[in-house]
Design an enzyme around this catalytic site. Structure first.
Site, short mmCIF file in Angstrom:
data_model
loop_
_atom_site.label_atom_id
_atom_site.label_comp_id
_atom_site.label_asym_id
_atom_site.label_seq_id
_atom_site.Cartn_x
_atom_site.Cartn_y
_atom_site.Cartn_z
N SER A 1 8.31 -0.35 90.90
CA SER A 1 9.34 0.68 90.85
C SER A 1 10.47 0.38 91.84
O SER A 1 10.24 -0.23 92.88
CB SER A 1 8.70 2.03 91.18
OG SER A 1 9.51 3.09 90.79
N CYS B 1 14.12 1.72 97.78
CA CYS B 1 15.20 1.39 98.71
C CYS B 1 14.66 0.65 99.93
O CYS B 1 13.63 1.05 100.50
CB CYS B 1 15.92 2.66 99.15
SG CYS B 1 16.92 3.40 97.83
N TYR C 1 20.84 12.20 92.80
CA TYR C 1 22.02 11.35 92.91
C TYR C 1 23.00 11.71 91.79
O TYR C 1 22.78 12.65 91.03
CB TYR C 1 21.60 9.88 92.92
CG TYR C 1 20.71 9.57 94.11
CD1 TYR C 1 21.10 9.90 95.41
CD2 TYR C 1 19.44 9.00 93.93
CE1 TYR C 1 20.28 9.66 96.49
CE2 TYR C 1 18.62 8.75 95.02
CZ TYR C 1 19.04 9.08 96.30
OH TYR C 1 18.22 8.84 97.37
#
Length: 358
Positions: free
Chosen positions: A24, A27, A183
């Site tokens: 996945s 960050c 986001y």
């Protein structure tokens, strides 16, 4: 020897994944000016060596102001391509497929890294003005974002299109649109953050428009033979927000617009909601979207062992297993999972002498 579902191949368009295990997007906050470096090469390359079928980059920003932090990975200029090509080439050498997640952080941008407090960086200290569908701050201690004009919205759509073209040149074979976790795209979708009165706000169809514009722009340059995924927050975890019913409705629409798989995460658009985080807590979202919209889905969220992952697949709740923190704990999870499921898979030849069946 029966093949577990977890190690069965899965094909989308012209790309075949050797198993159902996906690294996945996670960050790393380790880039400078958006450039990938040795950290990204080792981080992503190790997980390809470890046996995953699809390895995603972290959320990769389509513009400088779309970054979460100053150290996010980027693909807003051609100079970013060369370093990424080295990574995609190595991933493919290991029999894995390289994927990139394209993102814009919207009002949740201009922050320090988590280990530095995840704090707003003011303009005076190198930060930048945050952008959003509406001038609604994320939280009491957040900056009030600037409401995007239609011209600015069109410019961001163009940024996604240009980024997809660069990703193609860099050697990626799967793209994922980041429409989750509060986001920018998620901000347009959710009524909690989108208060616009024009064609981008109001009813559900209007709030989908930005995502549909981005999808069409990407599909116009992304080769038809390559998959395009969409990550969504399937629920805002509050009745006033985005719901699983909205997610199923969205999935039915984007399925006809070139999206091949829905990666079902949740939350992130507002703070302080009660999320019942537990092993597999988001799997019901994947199952509902898969069955309700007739589209392949990916399950993600506290999936930590082979038996759990296998059960999700055999019970028809997802088509791919997206793994994040467990992949940080163990980059070689697929090799371990095969042993736990008593199934023999190919190891890198350099590691064969360490292989054992039990």
């Amino acid at each position: 020897m029966r093949m577990p579902q977890l190690f069965s191949p899965f094909r989308i368009r012209d790309i075949e994944f050797k198993n159902r295990i996906v690294v996945s997007p996670m960050c790393q906050y380790s880039a400078q000016d958006g450039f990938a470096n040795d950290w990204h090469f080792v981080h992503l390359g190790t997980r390809a060596v470890g046996g995953a079928a699809l390895v995603f980059t972290e959320a990769t920003s389509v513009s400088p102001e779309g970054r979460i932090s100053p150290h996010d990975l980027g693909i807003w200029k051609d100079e970013h391509i060369e370093q990424l090509q080295k990574i995609t080439h190595f991933i493919e050498q290991q029999g894995a497929v390289p994927g990139m997640q394209l993102a814009h952080a919207g009002r949740k941008s201009s922050k320090t890294e988590p280990w530095n407090g995840d704090k707003l960086i003011p303009l005076s200290e190198g930060g930048w003005k945050t952008l959003a569908p509406s001038a609604v701050p994320f939280s009491d201690d957040s900056d009030t974002p600037a409401e995007l004009s239609k011209e600015e919205i069109n410019a961001i759509v163009a940024d996604f299109k240009a980024a997809a073209g660069r990703a193609l040149k860099a050697g990626f074979k799967v793209l994922e649109i980041h429409g989750a976790h509060g986001y920018l795209i998620n901000e347009f979708l959710s009524p909690l953050s989108n208060k616009r009165k024009d064609e981008y706000g109001g009813g559900l169809e209007n709030r989908m428009k930005f995502l549909l514009d981005v999808t069409a722009a990407i599909r116009s340059v992304w080769l038809a033979k390559y998959p395009l995924f969409l990550r969504i927050s399937a629920s805002d975890w509050t009745p006033e927000g985005w719901t699983i019913e909205d997610s199923v409705r969205l999935a039915k629409i984007v399925k006809e617009k070139g999206i091949d798989l829905i990666d079902c995460s949740s939350g992130g658009v507002i703070p302080n909601v009660k999320i019942p985080a537990a092993p597999g807590y988001q799997v019901p979202f994947s199952e509902a979207v898969r069955k309700g919209a007739g589209i392949p889905t990916g399950a993600v969220g506290i999936i930590v062992n082979a038996q759990q992952a296998e059960a999700i697949l055999t019970e028809g709740k997802a088509d791919l297993i997206f793994m994040a923190r467990e992949m940080l704990r163990d980059p070689y999870f697929p090799l371990r999972a095969a042993r736990e499921l008593d199934y023999d898979i190919k190891w890198p030849v350099q590691y064969e002498r360490a292989k054992r069946k039990k």
